[in-house]
Scaffold this active site. Sequence first.
Site: not given
Ligand code: GRF
Length: 217
Positions: A111, A16, A93
């Site tokens: 999320h 992300n 966290r």
């Molecule tokens: C994602 O699925 C996000 O929705 C969740 O943790 C994951 C993180 O993935 N909160 P990345 O580290 O961004 O690949």
Amino acid sequence: MERVKTAVLLSGRGSNLQSLIDATADKNFPAEIVCVISNVPGAGGLERAAQAGLPTVTINHRNFNGREPFEEVLQKELENAEVELVCLAGFMRLLTKRFVDRWHNRMINIHPSLLPSYKGLHTHERALKDGVRFTGCTVHFVRAEMDTGPIIVQAAVPVHPGDDADALADRVLTAEHRCYPLALKIVAGEKTHVIDNLVETECVRAPDTMLLNPRDN
Ligand code: GRF
């Protein structure tokens, strides 16, 4: 153009973060990433940040006696970088109410479910167990209670027969990578008003298309 100084907080691989790096590479995007902070040393996201030439900070929560001292250091780093907006991107966290309140309507989270369904962990396993026909992802303002807070953007994806949690996670992740840049653009571009815990946006509405799963033809 003044861009909104944004920090990304993460604990893992940072896909992300990557979607935000790619979006903010456009100088007309209303936000810029000024620092990437991990609570986990060696998290994959730190490497992605370094590759993109972004400043990184590691604050290992294990070196602190409790959440508050950890958050004091975190707050200092955010202040040093003159951060205006915080994006949680796989940041694992829990944050205290005190810290969350400091960043009221200035901290957003992604999320992997259609909140308020499936708060917490193992969202895809739980969705499969329930046999829901759609799941998705949500970007929302952060409130003290975990995975609550005014919703900014959601995307729905179908659940297909034979999906396992990994297949579903991949489909949702593709949606996440569209949603997070869009949410950041909306928030940084001051296209949101939070009124009574609801987000009003001055954005193009989604079409009134009904999604059926399975299809009827
Ligand atoms: C994602 O699925 C996000 O929705 C969740 O943790 C994951 C993180 O993935 N909160 P990345 O580290 O961004 O690949």
